[in-house]
Design a protein around this motif. Structure first.
Motif, PDB file in Angstrom:
ATOM      1  N   SER A 197      25.683  31.363  -1.831  1.00  0.00           N
ATOM      2  CA  SER A 197      24.789  30.261  -1.499  1.00  0.00           C
ATOM      3  C   SER A 197      23.719  30.746  -0.534  1.00  0.00           C
ATOM      4  N   GLY A 210      25.932  31.909   2.320  1.00  0.00           N
ATOM      5  CA  GLY A 210      27.373  31.742   2.217  1.00  0.00           C
ATOM      6  C   GLY A 210      27.972  33.008   1.629  1.00  0.00           C
ATOM      7  N   ILE A 217      29.677  32.687   6.936  1.00  0.00           N
ATOM      8  CA  ILE A 217      28.253  32.442   6.763  1.00  0.00           C
ATOM      9  C   ILE A 217      27.464  33.435   7.604  1.00  0.00           C
ATOM     10  N   HIS A 234      35.274  32.393   8.679  1.00  0.00           N
ATOM     11  CA  HIS A 234      34.965  31.026   9.116  1.00  0.00           C
ATOM     12  C   HIS A 234      35.889  30.039   8.410  1.00  0.00           C
ATOM     13  N   HIS A 235      36.201  30.336   7.151  1.00  0.00           N
ATOM     14  CA  HIS A 235      37.142  29.536   6.359  1.00  0.00           C
ATOM     15  C   HIS A 235      38.325  30.423   5.965  1.00  0.00           C
ATOM     16  N   VAL A 239      33.765  30.799   0.757  1.00  0.00           N
ATOM     17  CA  VAL A 239      32.782  29.737   0.935  1.00  0.00           C
ATOM     18  C   VAL A 239      32.131  29.443  -0.415  1.00  0.00           C
ATOM     19  N   CYS A 242      26.660  26.062   1.549  1.00  0.00           N
ATOM     20  CA  CYS A 242      26.303  25.829   2.947  1.00  0.00           C
ATOM     21  C   CYS A 242      24.893  25.252   3.004  1.00  0.00           C
ATOM     22  N   CYS A 243      24.589  24.540   4.093  1.00  0.00           N
ATOM     23  CA  CYS A 243      23.258  23.946   4.235  1.00  0.00           C
ATOM     24  C   CYS A 243      22.992  23.596   5.694  1.00  0.00           C
ATOM     25  N   SER A 253      29.297  24.062   6.090  1.00  0.00           N
ATOM     26  CA  SER A 253      29.800  24.946   5.034  1.00  0.00           C
ATOM     27  C   SER A 253      31.077  24.351   4.465  1.00  0.00           C
ATOM     28  N   SER A 255      34.367  25.055   1.335  1.00  0.00           N
ATOM     29  CA  SER A 255      35.115  26.211   0.847  1.00  0.00           C
ATOM     30  C   SER A 255      36.134  25.833  -0.226  1.00  0.00           C
TER      31      SER A 255
END
Length: 431
Positions: A197, A210, A217, A234-235, A239, A242-243, A253, A255
């Motif tokens: 992403s 992403g 990210i 992060h996850h 992922v 994301c935005c 984000s 996942s």
């Protein structure tokens, strides 16, 4: 796909060599010039190797996909020579819908991403055919192919709010930026892992990517391409999207692990974590233009709206019916600028239009022959754009959606149902 990954030619070469070895072995003769019989085991193994190498050679034409929305490795290779087709085709969708639409043809593979730009007069698209295209929204013609293009399928593209620059993320682990007006390549950023992403911040200062294998990210300065933040793990799983929020200060984000995370760019810290937000993988996310709410779409066939300050799921109004709109996994979501409408696309081949204020699905647009991969809505709310696995985009004219017979009938049915519910509630209170 347009390009073969490293190793594909060598697989084909190995295939030829293996074939020659097997054929030669069948013609070797001993001193008496009699055919030499090979054991059955050797013949079976030779056939097995031949088939294996054949499969490898074919598979080498396709890049391995780590994208959770990808469709596998059974896709046909891209033809090298083709001419873009001008789309000047309008038609009606269903007898009760009366939605005019335009089919935009020109991509040779899955269209993975789509956006309106330049005051809704142009359309930007990215595709698994390794191209990023700019279209004229009026006649559906292709204005430009952005070159040099990615060397692999394009997962997502994004455009700045002023429509001056665009970016695209592809399976070659790069993010590229171009000048929209001139088509000039501005920069190319390489990552060590696949990028699933990419989005510009609304102020155009940052780019968020992403990362698949990193499960995180990466936020980059859009001018000098320096890294602002790189958050690994992060996850718990890859992922998917994301935005940025409208203020360009927070990054959401989502996942495969079904969680939502909100990252603060300034404090470099996670502000909010929502675990088990859905019952299946979350495919996409988008902020309202106030920045107070976030919508998520999921493979569990639902969409949900969350308060990003409290992490609460809104279970009133629109949120009740958002869970009853698609018959398959929901791939994408996009709010109208005034948040009055929400548009979603799904693997059931439909595009759903939601009335956020009144809390119901206004219309389901049908016409694509395969999964809807991405959706967008114009700033003036007159047009909806959808990108599909069927290699096309559709431009839907919803300017007169409230005069459509199907919408009118649905409103009447909702009114009668509401009256009945009020009556039943009143009778219960009288008992």
């Amino acid at each position: 796909m347009a390009s073969q990954p490293p190793g594909a030619p060598s697989s084909a070469k190995a295939l030829d060599q293996e074939s020659n070895v097997q054929l030669s072995s069948l013609h070797i003769r001993d001193g008496a010039h009699r055919p030499r019989k090979l054991p059955w085991v050797a013949l079976v193994r030779a056939c097995g190797r031949f088939k294996l190498l054949l499969l490898e050679a074919r598979r080498g034409r396709l890049l391995s996909s780590l994208n959770p929305l990808a469709v596998g490795n059974d896709l046909p290779p891209l033809k090298k020579h083709w001419m873009p087709e001008k789309a000047a085709f309008w038609g009606d969708q269903e007898p009760l819908s009366k939605i005019p639409f335009k089919i935009m043809r020109g991509h040779q593979h899955i269209v993975s991403s789509c956006h309106f730009c330049v005051d809704d007069t142009k359309v930007l698209s990215g595709s698994y055919d390794c191209t990023v295209k700019l279209w004229d929204a009026v006649d559906g013609s292709i204005v430009r192919n952005f070159e040099p293009g990615p060397g692999a399928p394009v997962l997502e593209c994004s455009v700045t709010a002023d429509s001056r620059r665009i970016i695209a993320a592809s399976y070659d682990k790069t993010v590229r930026a171009w000048d929209l007006e001139t088509g000039k390549l501005l920069w190319k950023l390489s990552h060590e892992t696949f990028i699933v992403s990419c989005k510009f911040s609304p102020d155009g200062k940052y780019v968020v990517s992403g990362l698949d294998v990193d499960r995180g990210i990466c936020i980059t300065d859009a001018e000098d391409i320096t890294t602002v933040s790189h958050i690994k793990d992060h996850h718990r799983m890859s992922v998917t999207a994301c935005c940025f929020d409208p203020d360009s200060q927070k990054v959401a984000s989502v996942s495969l692990d079904r969680s939502i995370k909100i990252w603060d760019v300034t404090s470099q810290a996670t502000l909010l974590t929502i675990t088990k937000a859905h019952t299946n993988a979350i495919s996409n996310c988008c902020f309202t233009f106030s920045g107070h709410f976030l919508c998520t779409s999921s493979w569990d066939k639902t969409l949900k709206i969350w308060n990003v300050h409290t992490g609460e799921f809104r279970n009133r109004g629109a949120c009740v019916t958002l869970m009853q709109g698609h018959e398959g996994s929901v791939s994408s979501c996009h709010f109208a600028r005034d948040t009055s409408l929400l548009v979603s696309g799904g693997f059931d081949k439909t595009v759903a239009i939601w009335d956020v204020g009144e809390g119901y699905r206004k219309l389901s647009l049908k016409g694509h022959n395969d999964w809807v991969m991405d959706v967008a809505i114009s700033n003036n709310k007159k047009w909806i754009l959808s990108a599909s696995k069927d290699k096309t985009m559709r431009l839907w004219n919803i300017e007169e959606i409230d005069q459509i017979p199907l919408v009118i009938e649905y409103k009447k049915a909702r009114g009668l149902k509401l009256k009945q519910e009020i009556k039943e509630t009143y009778l219960k209170l009288q008992r």
